[in-house]
Design an enzyme around this catalytic site. Structure first.
Site, short mmCIF file in Angstrom:
data_model
loop_
_atom_site.label_atom_id
_atom_site.label_comp_id
_atom_site.label_asym_id
_atom_site.label_seq_id
_atom_site.Cartn_x
_atom_site.Cartn_y
_atom_site.Cartn_z
N GLU A 67 0.91 -1.19 -0.17
CA GLU A 67 0.08 0.08 -0.02
C GLU A 67 0.94 1.29 -0.06
O GLU A 67 2.01 1.18 0.48
CB GLU A 67 -1.04 0.15 1.17
CG GLU A 67 -1.75 1.16 1.25
CD GLU A 67 -2.95 1.42 2.20
OE1 GLU A 67 -3.76 2.11 2.34
OE2 GLU A 67 -2.82 0.28 3.15
N CYS A 278 -6.52 1.10 2.90
CA CYS A 278 -7.38 2.41 2.88
C CYS A 278 -7.30 3.25 1.79
O CYS A 278 -8.22 4.01 1.38
CB CYS A 278 -6.65 3.30 4.12
SG CYS A 278 -7.25 2.19 5.82
N ASN A 409 -12.56 -3.28 1.53
CA ASN A 409 -11.17 -3.52 2.32
C ASN A 409 -11.92 -2.80 3.64
O ASN A 409 -12.25 -1.80 3.64
CB ASN A 409 -10.13 -2.62 1.89
CG ASN A 409 -9.05 -2.55 2.96
OD1 ASN A 409 -8.34 -3.77 2.99
ND2 ASN A 409 -8.79 -1.28 3.50
N GLU A 410 -11.89 -3.62 4.72
CA GLU A 410 -12.16 -3.20 6.20
C GLU A 410 -13.52 -2.09 6.32
O GLU A 410 -13.50 -1.36 7.00
CB GLU A 410 -10.93 -2.38 6.60
CG GLU A 410 -9.72 -3.23 6.68
CD GLU A 410 -8.75 -2.49 7.62
OE1 GLU A 410 -8.89 -1.01 7.79
OE2 GLU A 410 -7.52 -2.88 7.76
#
Length: 859
Positions: A67, A278, A409-410
């Protein structure tokens, strides 16, 4: 990658202090044992059952998660040396940015002019809108005079090595009919010394043209500057000023920094998950629409392919800009180069990482689903297809072989996420049944979101679910058996992000102990990747990290060495084995003082009462006499007694802990009233407080007031003990009660039981896993001894096994507080041979060590 709201580095870690076990009951002195420390040597046994077959291990068992955090792309893995090369930085992206960030005006020979960044119809392209305009007065002092700009690169400057070649390019145009001479130079930060002979070119014509050349460094320097100056008069326009080392990884143009890529490749990763994190699901999901595009868009793959000068820049959610020079094509190419399966992550149109919002726009959802189908075509389609042709035009006619793709994602809104995930999944599987579509379970290892997400995934028979968690070393030592009880017939687990909360060797020991459980459960945990991967030491948003670097060097953390040892010694199949446990004694009751804290919130606390189990008053404070009973443990926040309550009024302060009482308190009740006055979260009410790094707290209305949990901090690193979705209202007085009995804690909110937990898990420091390498015929025995005592161990390989008498031995060993740095790497592998191996033999595993034994063995 989850929100940073509750992650903080550890305060120094001695792993033996984390263990709730005692070794005194079963220790023997053996000062001659190999690797023995001054501590006692403890007897263990490992028994291998070669007649039973354990689960097969996926070729992609261990991989890497990339990331763009900690400047992992620009200024990191992406080899570009010029910062803000296209003049696109903006105060809308970061308060400190201007279009000339990292650039300064420069002049030689007395030339003068003006430099300004312009966005008008003369721009290079619709997605590269800013450019530098130099208006030259032509009044300089003759030949060689020039006016222009100098770039400072990243960190301390532009790093060059003597004898190495660097490729320069710039897009330019001029209105001077005679042409505009350009001079490109490399010099030291002071400008006093040239680091290369200058490069010269002449810009001709008022249309954008790319000019290229090479510079060869005559000296090594990490603080260099790149100067671009123009001579004569008129106006010259510049854009995409670039400097690349010729020696990129695998020699690719627009390529990767070689030393970082080589360190990643040395891990032998089975997969590459990219681009986040993120990064994927924060920001707007709208398309790039000139001229009024949204600067903070989510990462969208189509922005990142094609010629680099046609790719936009974007505001990174971690606080800086990203150029998209490192894009989807480069990720696929890197995965291929290192032999890893590519695993892209696309947004599900539900924001995560502390942003909880679902996009309710059917056309936007439809567009992103089509974008995902186009991505699969870009990766795998024939050159006759639209996106396969695009891939071929970029230099790769052969398909990349994509077979796994993750959506989302999350997300902390499991139902909203799963509704959208289902639409992606159905569309992908309808056209590409060969693609495994991966879901996720939110940002934590447990809790309301986690449970609901898994319920939805199981019911829909999703093939694979991504789990993420960053916890204390204690948690990893206590949860080795986490996946033993998972449904063998249910969705498989992709542990896409995990790490313990610091970069010391004690963290690595705990992670290694946990990884033995991952391998043992390889039929459930099909893939796993430590996170984050990279950290530029001067741009750190997150810690811990696997690989650290500056302009000139890269070094692996202690966890890098741990991951490398495991990833290079995986095996193909688990061989069942058992180890004796560490003798343990009861750890005693929870003890400690009490505390009050806040996080980006103003709170009023009142009527604090602490009573023992037999009713005796230990503390009573209605704050009518001031705050003399309380100690400000952290020195942050603004605490004052106001209107008969204890008020913390600074809504910007984080963890404003004040404490009262005795660290020896046990078996007590804590009662108080709490009222949120302003801010983004709720209450932090502590108990069992020993010091600033060791305590429990009830985090009511945490994580942006999205949920509540009890967290246990051990040396500053936290783990969740209980959780639900409680949110805190502003202006409402809450009655809070916490009952501590032994190691049992029960919590009440407004007279109703909120939850309870018993902190009685054993942190086992001695763990093992055995696998078989079918290609070499070796048994691979990995043993973690995460304690201050050496472990003298009897190893039984089973009946009817023939072994080679000499085995290969690799060991990581050191102080649990050891940290690898640029100048000192105390934790590095030690390789040797071990003689005297038999079907049954003894070996002493050193204190605080990770060991890999490779034994040639056959039935």
């Amino acid at each position: 990658m989850r929100s940073m709201g509750r992650i903080r580095p550890g305060l120094g870690l001695t792993l033996s202090a984390l263990l709730t076990t005692s070794l005194a009951a079963a220790s023997l002195t053996d000062p001659t044992a190999a690797g023995a420390s001054s501590a006692a040597v403890t007897d263990y046994s490992i028994t291998v059952d070669p007649d039973r077959a354990g689960p097969e291990i996926d070729d992609a068992m261990y991989g890497i998660f990339y990331e763009d955090i900690n400047r992992a792309a620009d200024g990191g893995l992406y080899a570009e040396l010029v910062q803000n090369r296209s003049f696109e930085y903006d105060t809308a992206d970061h308060a400190s940015y201007t279009p000339l960030t990292s650039w300064t005006e420069t002049t030689t020979g007395g030339a003068t002019g003006t430099a300004r960044v312009v966005n008008d119809a003369a721009r290079l392209g619709e997605k590269n809108r800013n450019y530098l305009r130099l208006d030259l007065r032509g009044d300089g002092g003759g030949a060689g005079a020039g006016y222009g700009v100098t770039n400072a690169g990243y960190n301390t400057g532009i790093a060059v090595q003597a004898g190495k070649t660097y490729d320069f390019s710039v897009w330019a145009r001029t209105d001077n009919p005679s042409g505009t001479p350009l001079t490109i130079g490399l010099h030291t930060a002071s400008g006093a010394t040239a680091l290369a002979s200058p490069l010269r070119a002449t810009v001709r014509g008022d249309h954008w043209t790319k000019y290229t050349g090479t510079l060869t460094a005559r000296a090594t320097d990490t603080t260099g500057r790149l100067a671009v100056t123009a001579g004569g008069g008129g106006t010259v326009r510049l854009d995409m000023a670039s400097l690349f080392p010729r020696d990129t990884y695998k020699g690719h143009p627009n390529g990767l920094r070689k030393d970082l890529a080589e360190k990643i490749a040395a891990l032998k990763p089975g997969f590459l998950r990219f681009p986040g994190g993120c990064l994927v699901n924060t920001g707007s999901h709208r398309a790039y629409e000139a001229p009024d595009w949204e600067r903070k868009r989510s990462y969208q793959w189509k922005d990142t392919v094609g010629p680099v000068e046609e790719r936009p820049t974007n505001a990174n959610p971690w606080g800086y800009n990203q150029s998209y020079g490192l894009g989807y094509y480069e990720y696929f190419q890197f995965a291929e180069d290192i032999g890893a399966t590519p695993l892209p992550v696309v947004p599900a149109l539900v924001t995560g990482c502390g942003q909880n919002k679902a996009t309710d726009d059917p056309e936007l959802l439809k567009r992103h689903i089509q974008d995902t189908l186009d991505l699969i075509e870009f990766a795998n389609g024939p050159v006759t297809s639209t996106w396969g042709r695009k891939r071929a035009q970029m230099g790769h006619p052969k398909p990349f072989g994509l077979n796994r793709l993750e959506v989302g994602n999350e997300e902390n809104l499991p139902d909203a996420f799963f509704e959208r995930f289902t639409e992606f999944r159905e569309a992908i599987e309808a056209k590409h049944p060969e693609i495994t579509v991966i879901s996720n379970s939110g940002p934590d290892d447990s809790g309301v979101t986690f449970d609901r997400a898994w319920e939805l995934n199981r019911a829909a028979k999703v093939k694979m679910v991504d789990e993420h968690y960053y916890n204390s070393p204690q948690w990893f030592l206590e949860n080795n058996k986490r996946y033993d009880s998972y449904d063998r017939q249910g969705p498989k687990v992709f542990l896409g992000e995990y790490a313990s909360q610091d970069n010391r060797f004690g963290n690595s020991l705990a992670e290694a102990a946990y990884m033995t459980g991952l391998e043992r459960n390889a039929d459930v945990v099909r893939m796993a990747s430590y996170a984050p991967l990279l950290a530029n030491k001067d741009y750190v948003q997150w810690r811990p990290d696997l690989i650290w670097y500056d302009n000139a060097a890269a070094w692996g953390s202690t966890s890098y060495e741990t991951q490398k040892l495991f990833m290079n010694n995986v095996g193909d199949q688990v061989v069942p084995s058992e180890a004796s446990a560490t003798p343990s004694l009861p750890s005693g009751p929870i003890t400690g003082a009490v505390g009050l804290s806040t996080w980006a919130t103003s709170v009023a606390y009142d009527d604090v009462q602490v009573t023992s189990a037999d009713g005796a008053t230990l503390l009573g404070d209605d704050f009518s006499g001031g705050d003399g009973k309380w100690t400000k443990a952290t020195g942050t926040g603004s605490w004052q007694v106001r209107d008969g309550a204890y008020v913390q009024s600074d809504t910007g302060a984080e963890n404003t802990m004040v404490t009262a009482g005795d660290r020896g308190w046990q078996n007590y009740d804590l009662n108080l009233k709490a009222t949120k006055r302003a801010g983004s979260e709720g209450f932090l009410i502590a108990f069992g407080v020993k010091d600033t790094g060791n305590y429990y707290w009830w985090n009511l209305g945490g994580w942006g007031n999205t949920r509540s949990a009890v967290e246990k901090a051990t040396d500053g690193a936290k783990q969740t003990m209980a959780e639900d979705g409680t949110k805190i209202e502003t202006g409402r007085a809450y009655d809070v009660r916490i009952e501590v009995r032994g190691r049992q804690v029960t919590l009440y909110l407004d007279g109703k039981k909120w939850g309870a937990f018993t902190d009685d898990k054993v942190a086992e420091p001695f763990r093992q896993v055995v696998t078989r390498d079918k290609a070499t015929g070796e048994l691979i025995i990995k043993v973690v001894n995460a304690q201050d005592a050496a472990a003298r161990t009897r190893i039984d390989l089973g009946q009817g096994v023939k072994v080679r008498r000499t085995a290969r031995l690799t060991t990581l060993q050191g102080d649990p507080d050891a940290v690898n740095t640029a100048t000192d790497q105390p934790i590095k592998p030690s390789s040797s041979t071990l003689d005297g191996v038999d079907t049954t033999f003894s070996h002493t595993f050193p204190a605080n060590s990770i060991t890999c034994l490779r034994i040639a063995a056959r039935k």
